[in-house]
Design a protein around this motif. Sequence first.
Motif, PDB file in Angstrom:
ATOM      1  N   SER A  45       0.803  -1.224   0.000  1.00  0.00           N
ATOM      2  CA  SER A  45       0.000   0.000   0.000  1.00  0.00           C
ATOM      3  C   SER A  45       0.836   1.274   0.000  1.00  0.00           C
ATOM      4  CB  SER A  45      -0.914   0.003   1.226  1.00  0.00           C
ATOM      5  OG  SER A  45      -0.125   0.079   2.402  1.00  0.00           O
ATOM      6  N   ALA A  46       2.171   1.169   0.056  1.00  0.00           N
ATOM      7  CA  ALA A  46       2.991   2.383   0.074  1.00  0.00           C
ATOM      8  C   ALA A  46       4.361   2.100  -0.528  1.00  0.00           C
ATOM      9  CB  ALA A  46       3.151   2.899   1.506  1.00  0.00           C
ATOM     10  N   ALA A  47       4.746   2.911  -1.497  1.00  0.00           N
ATOM     11  CA  ALA A  47       6.070   2.796  -2.112  1.00  0.00           C
ATOM     12  C   ALA A  47       6.245   3.941  -3.098  1.00  0.00           C
ATOM     13  CB  ALA A  47       6.236   1.461  -2.859  1.00  0.00           C
ATOM     14  N   ILE A  48       7.501   4.212  -3.431  1.00  0.00           N
ATOM     15  CA  ILE A  48       7.835   5.099  -4.559  1.00  0.00           C
ATOM     16  C   ILE A  48       8.898   4.339  -5.347  1.00  0.00           C
ATOM     17  CG2 ILE A  48       8.786   7.335  -5.263  1.00  0.00           C
ATOM     18  CD1 ILE A  48       8.024   8.433  -2.478  1.00  0.00           C
ATOM     19  N   ALA A  49       8.834   4.420  -6.672  1.00  0.00           N
ATOM     20  CA  ALA A  49       9.858   3.757  -7.484  1.00  0.00           C
ATOM     21  C   ALA A  49      10.557   4.791  -8.351  1.00  0.00           C
ATOM     22  CB  ALA A  49       9.229   2.677  -8.350  1.00  0.00           C
ATOM     23  N   ILE A  50      11.832   4.546  -8.608  1.00  0.00           N
ATOM     24  CA  ILE A  50      12.575   5.388  -9.554  1.00  0.00           C
ATOM     25  C   ILE A  50      13.164   4.453 -10.605  1.00  0.00           C
ATOM     26  CG2 ILE A  50      14.322   7.178  -9.841  1.00  0.00           C
ATOM     27  CD1 ILE A  50      14.377   7.476  -6.763  1.00  0.00           C
ATOM     28  N   LEU A  51      12.667   4.597 -11.817  1.00  0.00           N
ATOM     29  CA  LEU A  51      13.214   3.800 -12.930  1.00  0.00           C
ATOM     30  C   LEU A  51      14.300   4.629 -13.591  1.00  0.00           C
ATOM     31  CD1 LEU A  51      12.796   1.165 -14.691  1.00  0.00           C
ATOM     32  CD2 LEU A  51      11.454   2.635 -16.214  1.00  0.00           C
ATOM     33  N   THR A  52      15.523   4.148 -13.546  1.00  0.00           N
ATOM     34  CA  THR A  52      16.617   4.858 -14.208  1.00  0.00           C
ATOM     35  C   THR A  52      17.069   4.012 -15.394  1.00  0.00           C
ATOM     36  OG1 THR A  52      18.376   3.802 -12.943  1.00  0.00           O
ATOM     37  CG2 THR A  52      17.354   5.766 -11.958  1.00  0.00           C
ATOM     38  N   ARG A  53      18.139   4.464 -16.059  1.00  0.00           N
ATOM     39  CA  ARG A  53      18.571   3.728 -17.252  1.00  0.00           C
ATOM     40  C   ARG A  53      19.034   2.314 -16.910  1.00  0.00           C
ATOM     41  NH1 ARG A  53      18.865   6.793 -21.783  1.00  0.00           N
ATOM     42  NH2 ARG A  53      18.968   9.048 -21.488  1.00  0.00           N
ATOM     43  N   ASP A  54      19.549   2.101 -15.679  1.00  0.00           N
ATOM     44  CA  ASP A  54      20.100   0.778 -15.405  1.00  0.00           C
ATOM     45  C   ASP A  54      19.578   0.076 -14.161  1.00  0.00           C
ATOM     46  OD1 ASP A  54      21.276   2.514 -13.711  1.00  0.00           O
ATOM     47  OD2 ASP A  54      23.292   2.370 -14.588  1.00  0.00           O
ATOM     48  N   GLU A  55      18.629   0.692 -13.466  1.00  0.00           N
ATOM     49  CA  GLU A  55      18.060  -0.016 -12.308  1.00  0.00           C
ATOM     50  C   GLU A  55      16.669   0.507 -12.021  1.00  0.00           C
ATOM     51  OE1 GLU A  55      20.339   0.663  -8.704  1.00  0.00           O
ATOM     52  OE2 GLU A  55      20.150   2.830  -8.883  1.00  0.00           O
ATOM     53  N   ILE A  56      15.978  -0.182 -11.123  1.00  0.00           N
ATOM     54  CA  ILE A  56      14.720   0.364 -10.615  1.00  0.00           C
ATOM     55  C   ILE A  56      14.819   0.349  -9.096  1.00  0.00           C
ATOM     56  CG2 ILE A  56      13.478  -1.866 -10.897  1.00  0.00           C
ATOM     57  CD1 ILE A  56      10.943   0.011 -11.425  1.00  0.00           C
ATOM     58  N   ILE A  57      14.765   1.553  -8.526  1.00  0.00           N
ATOM     59  CA  ILE A  57      14.883   1.695  -7.074  1.00  0.00           C
ATOM     60  C   ILE A  57      13.472   1.615  -6.502  1.00  0.00           C
ATOM     61  CG2 ILE A  57      15.576   3.244  -5.204  1.00  0.00           C
ATOM     62  CD1 ILE A  57      17.493   4.594  -7.312  1.00  0.00           C
ATOM     63  N   LEU A  58      13.272   0.749  -5.524  1.00  0.00           N
ATOM     64  CA  LEU A  58      11.961   0.657  -4.870  1.00  0.00           C
ATOM     65  C   LEU A  58      12.132   1.136  -3.439  1.00  0.00           C
ATOM     66  CD1 LEU A  58       8.989  -0.216  -5.149  1.00  0.00           C
ATOM     67  CD2 LEU A  58       9.649  -2.430  -4.218  1.00  0.00           C
ATOM     68  N   ILE A  59      11.484   2.264  -3.150  1.00  0.00           N
ATOM     69  CA  ILE A  59      11.525   2.826  -1.796  1.00  0.00           C
ATOM     70  C   ILE A  59      10.269   2.359  -1.079  1.00  0.00           C
ATOM     71  CG2 ILE A  59      11.506   4.958  -0.440  1.00  0.00           C
ATOM     72  CD1 ILE A  59      12.684   6.388  -2.956  1.00  0.00           C
ATOM     73  N   THR A  60      10.442   1.650   0.015  1.00  0.00           N
ATOM     74  CA  THR A  60       9.266   1.270   0.803  1.00  0.00           C
ATOM     75  C   THR A  60       9.644   1.228   2.281  1.00  0.00           C
ATOM     76  OG1 THR A  60       7.359  -0.211   0.942  1.00  0.00           O
ATOM     77  CG2 THR A  60       9.511  -1.253   0.617  1.00  0.00           C
ATOM     78  N   ASP A  61       8.647   1.031   3.128  1.00  0.00           N
ATOM     79  CA  ASP A  61       8.914   1.133   4.565  1.00  0.00           C
ATOM     80  C   ASP A  61       8.964  -0.245   5.213  1.00  0.00           C
ATOM     81  OD1 ASP A  61       6.126   0.551   5.864  1.00  0.00           O
ATOM     82  OD2 ASP A  61       5.698   2.002   4.279  1.00  0.00           O
ATOM     83  N   GLY A  62       9.246  -0.232   6.503  1.00  0.00           N
ATOM     84  CA  GLY A  62       9.525  -1.455   7.251  1.00  0.00           C
ATOM     85  C   GLY A  62       8.445  -2.515   7.148  1.00  0.00           C
ATOM     86  N   ARG A  63       7.194  -2.108   6.868  1.00  0.00           N
ATOM     87  CA  ARG A  63       6.117  -3.096   6.780  1.00  0.00           C
ATOM     88  C   ARG A  63       6.311  -4.045   5.608  1.00  0.00           C
ATOM     89  NH1 ARG A  63       1.149   0.744   6.077  1.00  0.00           N
ATOM     90  NH2 ARG A  63       2.739   1.818   4.866  1.00  0.00           N
ATOM     91  N   TYR A  64       7.044  -3.576   4.600  1.00  0.00           N
ATOM     92  CA  TYR A  64       7.094  -4.353   3.354  1.00  0.00           C
ATOM     93  C   TYR A  64       8.484  -4.862   2.985  1.00  0.00           C
ATOM     94  CZ  TYR A  64       2.381  -2.595   2.609  1.00  0.00           C
ATOM     95  OH  TYR A  64       1.042  -2.321   2.733  1.00  0.00           O
ATOM     96  N   VAL A  65       9.491  -4.517   3.839  1.00  0.00           N
ATOM     97  CA  VAL A  65      10.869  -4.840   3.452  1.00  0.00           C
ATOM     98  C   VAL A  65      11.063  -6.345   3.253  1.00  0.00           C
ATOM     99  CG1 VAL A  65      13.224  -4.897   4.374  1.00  0.00           C
ATOM    100  CG2 VAL A  65      11.939  -2.748   4.330  1.00  0.00           C
ATOM    101  N   THR A  66      10.577  -7.137   4.191  1.00  0.00           N
ATOM    102  CA  THR A  66      10.780  -8.589   4.077  1.00  0.00           C
ATOM    103  C   THR A  66      10.084  -9.132   2.841  1.00  0.00           C
ATOM    104  OG1 THR A  66      10.875  -8.718   6.468  1.00  0.00           O
ATOM    105  CG2 THR A  66      10.514 -10.785   5.309  1.00  0.00           C
ATOM    106  N   GLU A  67       8.846  -8.674   2.619  1.00  0.00           N
ATOM    107  CA  GLU A  67       8.092  -9.137   1.450  1.00  0.00           C
ATOM    108  C   GLU A  67       8.845  -8.797   0.160  1.00  0.00           C
ATOM    109  OE1 GLU A  67       4.029  -7.698   1.462  1.00  0.00           O
ATOM    110  OE2 GLU A  67       3.899  -7.911  -0.709  1.00  0.00           O
ATOM    111  N   VAL A  68       9.393  -7.590   0.112  1.00  0.00           N
ATOM    112  CA  VAL A  68      10.110  -7.193  -1.115  1.00  0.00           C
ATOM    113  C   VAL A  68      11.354  -8.055  -1.289  1.00  0.00           C
ATOM    114  CG1 VAL A  68      11.422  -5.344  -2.225  1.00  0.00           C
ATOM    115  CG2 VAL A  68       9.205  -4.845  -1.168  1.00  0.00           C
ATOM    116  N   GLU A  69      12.082  -8.255  -0.182  1.00  0.00           N
ATOM    117  CA  GLU A  69      13.311  -9.054  -0.304  1.00  0.00           C
ATOM    118  C   GLU A  69      13.005 -10.479  -0.738  1.00  0.00           C
ATOM    119  OE1 GLU A  69      15.028  -8.393   3.527  1.00  0.00           O
ATOM    120  OE2 GLU A  69      16.303  -6.753   2.794  1.00  0.00           O
TER     121      GLU A  69
END
Length: 386
Positions: A45-69
């Motif tokens: 339910s909360a995140a910001i992403a930055i798509l650059t030429r060579d990566e995609i940065i996913l910014i999210t908070d502690g509730r979702y870190v394990t799920e993302v990993e």
Amino acid sequence: MPHPAVDLLAARHAAVRAAAAMEGLDGLVVFHLPNIRYLTGFAGSAAIAILTRDEIILITDGRYVTEVEETVRPGCPGLRLVKVDPAYDATLAACLEAAGAIRVGFESAHLSVKRHDALAAALRNASAGGGSAAALVPAERLVEACRMRKDAAELAALRRGGALIDAIAAAVLGDVRAGQSEWEVAAGIDDRIRRGGFERASFETIVASGPNAALPHARPGRRVLQPGDLVVLDFGGVCEGYCTDITRTVSVGEPSAEARGLYEAVAAAHRAAAAAVRPGAPITDVDEAARAVLEARGLGTAFSHATGHGLGLEVHEEPRVGPRRPDIPGVPPAGRDDRLEPGIVFTIEPGAYVPGLGGVRIEDDVLVTPDGLEWLTGARRELRVV
Ligand code: GLY
Ligand code: MN
């Protein structure tokens, strides 16, 4: 939800990078959660992403870190997880400061003026302090335009959802009875959606009976279904992240000749809209075909909404399947240049609403194919008398 295959996500990244490059951008800050889900598979339910030429940065908070990993990063090429510290926008500013002097688009339709101003001030301060932070440039529809044409994983989910909602529609039409309240009918539909394999409803279920059926988006209430009512039932479920959306109209007891005529007119408009679907056709053709049928029967003003809308991660997404609107910049189809292409999924949902008599809507979900269309939903469309 199954994670989209790595190669499909890579193709989505490539398409958005190409669209960004066409705008002279080195990357894109993505705020809109359905767009983030499309690019990463992240469904929180909360995140910001930055798509650059060579990566995609996913910014999210502690509730979702394990799920993302554990479940997002392994399936998403080039994903770098950044944990929020101390707040979302401060973390985003830090990432953009670290990105160097690149031009980054941001989804201006999804960022408030207040947040934008704070972000711009943070980046100005970084530059004034001798850094070379990224420059923010408003960008629109870069991801949404890609999302219009569904890929294989999306179509698989939409087909599964369509089959499930068809079965539920068949059962629901057998459930409806005189004497039930709109609330009861809606609760029964919602229950079937949850038990039928959907994650949740795509939107708040509409059950509109008798005079309420003349309101296209009536909310169900305490009114009890009575003989002679037309009842509009509009519902959908989310399957693997993808929305379905179907509407059927039933008659409680034998319909009057007028009600039957209204139903036949809308059914004819639905058939005409479907017959207009072929790749390369202007999207406005679909609406024009449905509208012409209803206008010819004196029901032009009774058809008070667009013929349909794109369907996918959101229940209303691009393209708009309505009349030409050159007066609304940025709302496709703005002209006859916006055309149907294979892979586009949308609803066909003409309706006619007559105060005093009631209303009829018939809605199905379709996919544009190289030859015409594929019905994603197709529960029986003949007027059902309950
Ligand atoms: N079927 C609900 C909607 O299209 O808004
Ligand atoms: Mn709809």
